[in-house]
Write an enzyme that holds these catalytic residues in place. Structure first.
Site, mmCIF file in Angstrom:
data_model
loop_
_atom_site.group_PDB
_atom_site.id
_atom_site.type_symbol
_atom_site.label_atom_id
_atom_site.label_comp_id
_atom_site.label_asym_id
_atom_site.label_seq_id
_atom_site.Cartn_x
_atom_site.Cartn_y
_atom_site.Cartn_z
ATOM 1 N N LYS A 210 1.051 -0.858 -0.235
ATOM 2 C CA LYS A 210 0.075 -0.153 -0.234
ATOM 3 C C LYS A 210 1.048 1.243 -0.181
ATOM 4 O O LYS A 210 0.530 1.988 -0.949
ATOM 5 C CB LYS A 210 -0.710 0.222 0.953
ATOM 6 C CG LYS A 210 -1.876 1.123 1.513
ATOM 7 C CD LYS A 210 -3.198 1.128 2.494
ATOM 8 C CE LYS A 210 -3.893 2.445 2.972
ATOM 9 N NZ LYS A 210 -4.318 1.746 4.093
ATOM 10 N N GLU A 216 10.503 -4.611 5.200
ATOM 11 C CA GLU A 216 10.648 -6.580 4.304
ATOM 12 C C GLU A 216 10.473 -6.315 2.992
ATOM 13 O O GLU A 216 11.259 -6.846 1.709
ATOM 14 C CB GLU A 216 9.368 -6.784 5.299
ATOM 15 C CG GLU A 216 9.615 -7.090 6.615
ATOM 16 C CD GLU A 216 9.285 -5.665 7.544
ATOM 17 O OE1 GLU A 216 8.512 -5.141 7.518
ATOM 18 O OE2 GLU A 216 9.266 -5.928 8.803
ATOM 19 N N GLY A 271 -5.158 -2.406 5.577
ATOM 20 C CA GLY A 271 -4.247 -3.557 4.952
ATOM 21 C C GLY A 271 -4.976 -4.826 5.009
ATOM 22 O O GLY A 271 -4.902 -5.608 4.076
ATOM 23 N N ARG A 272 -5.291 -4.993 6.268
ATOM 24 C CA ARG A 272 -6.260 -6.415 6.655
ATOM 25 C C ARG A 272 -7.356 -6.565 5.942
ATOM 26 O O ARG A 272 -8.225 -7.574 6.051
ATOM 27 C CB ARG A 272 -6.296 -6.713 7.822
ATOM 28 C CG ARG A 272 -6.473 -5.599 9.423
ATOM 29 C CD ARG A 272 -6.559 -5.538 9.864
ATOM 30 N NE ARG A 272 -6.936 -4.174 11.288
ATOM 31 C CZ ARG A 272 -6.703 -3.201 10.651
ATOM 32 N NH1 ARG A 272 -5.605 -3.083 10.554
ATOM 33 N NH2 ARG A 272 -7.036 -2.896 12.083
ATOM 34 N N GLU A 357 -5.369 -7.377 14.961
ATOM 35 C CA GLU A 357 -4.808 -5.847 14.385
ATOM 36 C C GLU A 357 -6.274 -4.907 14.776
ATOM 37 O O GLU A 357 -5.770 -3.806 14.892
ATOM 38 C CB GLU A 357 -4.029 -5.893 13.035
ATOM 39 C CG GLU A 357 -3.423 -5.065 12.534
ATOM 40 C CD GLU A 357 -2.849 -5.663 11.336
ATOM 41 O OE1 GLU A 357 -1.220 -5.741 11.578
ATOM 42 O OE2 GLU A 357 -3.200 -4.341 10.494
ATOM 43 N N HIS A 388 -5.174 -33.617 17.209
ATOM 44 C CA HIS A 388 -4.295 -35.443 17.299
ATOM 45 C C HIS A 388 -3.292 -34.523 18.183
ATOM 46 O O HIS A 388 -2.198 -34.654 18.839
ATOM 47 C CB HIS A 388 -3.208 -35.674 16.296
ATOM 48 C CG HIS A 388 -4.967 -37.037 15.617
ATOM 49 N ND1 HIS A 388 -5.195 -38.172 15.554
ATOM 50 C CD2 HIS A 388 -6.231 -35.914 14.921
ATOM 51 C CE1 HIS A 388 -5.870 -38.351 15.648
ATOM 52 N NE2 HIS A 388 -6.278 -37.503 15.307
ATOM 53 N N LYS A 508 7.641 -0.388 12.690
ATOM 54 C CA LYS A 508 7.890 -0.108 11.125
ATOM 55 C C LYS A 508 9.449 1.215 11.378
ATOM 56 O O LYS A 508 10.030 1.225 10.545
ATOM 57 C CB LYS A 508 7.001 0.439 10.670
ATOM 58 C CG LYS A 508 6.226 0.043 9.717
ATOM 59 C CD LYS A 508 4.919 0.334 8.477
ATOM 60 C CE LYS A 508 4.178 -0.815 8.390
ATOM 61 N NZ LYS A 508 3.148 -0.338 6.949
#
Ligand code: G6Q
Length: 545
Positions: A210, A216, A271-272, A357, A388, A508
């Site tokens: 964005k 990263e 973003g999410r 978030e 399990h 960030k």
């Protein structure tokens, strides 16, 4: 004093719920079901292709009425209308929250700052469709004239989790001639492993960011550029092998990607909440424009349901309220999401960002510290694998963990008895969690006295069962929108900003301070605490590169 007065925990609806909780907290589902033989048929909601069974909860009709009253008193309807209308409800960032516009039909009109954003949304969708058709048909060629076979999405957080989840979820609808990889971590291993067996001449990078300044993603994007230029040593190759998805045309151009190869979205898409914006380019490349649009239609159906259905028949409202019930009255700390569908293996990870978030906030919209618990921890794994491992704790541990079981009637890969066995496990688990096994039952099985306590299951463990017909693109859209709006419902009641993420922003900037201290040739003047200083010194002393 003022904070206390304003707090939702001080409202009549909340205090009524608290008093009610004291009365019903000891109720046993076993008794609730015995008292009403039709509970399992009554406490269900069947809407927009999702069947929600919410009978296996410690709730009575009165609980539901009180929860619905809470939603009403908190002005949930007003909040919903404000979001859909494009009001700037993300108050700390002064932004509208309009992921719902991303899936609105072309005929809709949603105004932001005097512009109908639906027009722009559909223009980008058309541009994405055109590009995807060209890549999928082989018309779009790499620099040396080879067709594209590998697509690598480079992004992180909201620019990664949605694309990965959707790709995995819709894999059965994807073009199997295309190979998809997702690089997110700044750990070089992520990039190295994702590209080690790829031919650069057949590889397209989708740089999804964005802001286009995320450390990263930009580090990985630059490594991708270097990797490509090792094969082509000609900057002109970039235009054939890189496209960008961003809101920041200036940074995209600086990176060297022509804005003709940029797919735009807008600051009113968090973003999410962006997997159905241009951030979904890799999804569209995988499944094609028609399936992508079908997914958008699924989202939109759920949006309309959320906007219009009365609260008592509203899937996201009900799920949101039940989350509040356990989180704030039973003080449950977590929610387990358990999809019995292998293709949804990344769904819990996706939901972790969406829920945590959004609602991991400690102050209200007015900045007052909350005096109640907000967003629960979401976690989970696909069934039956979880059975399990961690289900033991859900069945017999000391913690209350409400569960969402998600299942589909139809298998995408029918194989002998597999699907019946899978579904039998869903039903058996929710049954066992709710009803357990009493000491009498265990004894009656001939268990030795000393072993009885170990083999006894208290039951009364709550769960939702979400049953859908089949995992289609539309079903995926509905499921994601269901959780988005459930999160919204919770956030509205807790009176928090579900759409900012200052915690992420902090991350960030923090690392940026330390980077030069790790890289400088001369001994840096460290001014951190003694622990951080010592760790930095040790790393500098031992590192070999
Ligand atoms: C999501 C968050 C965060 C964001 C990433 C990537 O709501 O804001 O997860 O998506 O930090 O940001 P960019 O897309 O700007 O690279």
């Amino acid at each position: 004093m003022e904070t206390k007065l304003k707090s939702v925990a001080n409202s009549t609806a909340w205090t009524n719920l608290q008093a009610h909780y004291e009365k019903v907290k000891g109720l046993q589902m076993r008794d609730l079901f015995a008292q009403d033989g039709e509970r399992g048929e009554k406490m269900v909601l069947d809407a927009v292709g999702i069947y929600l069974d919410y009978s296996k909860h410690v709730v009575t009709d009165e609980t539901l009425n009180l929860l619905l009253q809470l939603a009403k008193d908190c002005g949930l309807k007003k909040h919903i209308d404000a979001m859909f209308a494009g009001e700037k409800i993300n108050i700390t960032e002064k932004r509208a929250v309009l992921h719902t516009a991303l899936r609105a039909p072309q005929t809709a009109s949603i105004m932001v700052d005097g512009e109908n954003v639906v027009t722009a949304v559909h223009a980008v969708l058309d541009k994405m469709s055109d590009f995807c058709e060209r890549v999928r048909s082989g018309e779009w060629k790499g620099f040396s004239g080879k067709r594209i076979r590998n697509i690598v999405n480079v992004g992180i957080g909201g620019s990664d989790l949605g694309p990965v989840m959707a790709y995995e979820a819709l894999r059965s609808y994807s073009d199997r001639n295309l190979n998809f990889r997702f690089v997110s971590n700044v750990d070089g291993t992520d990039f190295a492993e994702a590209t080690r067996d790829l031919d650069a001449a057949e590889t397209l990078f989708v740089i999804s960011s964005k802001t286009f300044i995320t450390l990263e993603t930009m580090t990985n994007a630059h490594s991708a550029r270097d990797w490509l230029l090792k094969t082509f040593s000609d900057e002109k190759a970039i235009a054939r092998h890189f496209v960008a998805v961003s809101t920041n045309a200036e940074e995209v151009t600086k990176f060297g990607i022509d804005t003709a190869n940029m797919f735009e979205f807008w600051d009113w898409v968090g973003g999410r909440y962006s997997m159905e914006s241009a951030i979904g380019l890799s999804t569209m490349l995988a499944v094609g424009p028609d399936n992508f649009r079908e997914m958008l239609n699924g989202f939109h159906e759920m949006d309309e349901h959320f906007r219009q259905a009365p609260f008592e028949k509203n899937l996201p409202v009900l799920m949101g309220l039940l989350t509040i019930w356990y989180n704030n009255f039973f003080q449950a700390q977590t929610v387990a999401v358990l999809p019995y569908e292998q293709y949804l293996k990344r769904f819990p990870a996706y939901l972790q960002q969406l829920t945590m978030e959004s609602n991991g906030k400690h102050v209200t919209l007015d900045g007052a510290v909350v005096d109640y618990s907000t967003g629960p921890i979401f976690w989970g794994e696909p069934g039956t694998n979880g059975q399990h491992s961690f289900y033991q704790l859900i069945h017999q541990g000391t913690k209350l963990i409400p569960c969402d079981f998600i299942a589909f009637v139809e298998a995408l890969n029918p194989l002998g008895r597999h699907h019946d066995l899978l579904m039998a496990n869903v039903f058996a688990q929710t049954e066992a969690l709710a009803f357990g096994k009493t000491a009498e039952q265990v004894k009656a099985e001939g268990t030795a006295d000393w072993l009885v306590p170990h083999r006894t299951f208290e039951g009364n463990r709550p769960s939702n069962t979400l049953l859908l017909e089949k995992l289609t693109p539309s079903a995926l859209g509905k499921l994601v929108a269901l959780y988005e709006h459930s999160v919204f419902t919770q956030g509205a009641i807790w009176n928090i900003d579900s759409f900012d993420q200052w915690g992420v922003e902090l991350g960030k900037v923090l690392a940026q301070r330390i980077v030069p201290e790790l890289e400088s040739k001369s001994e840096p003047d460290l001014k951190h605490d003694s622990s951080t200083n010592a760790l930095i010194r040790r790393y500098r002393k031992l590192k070999t590169h």
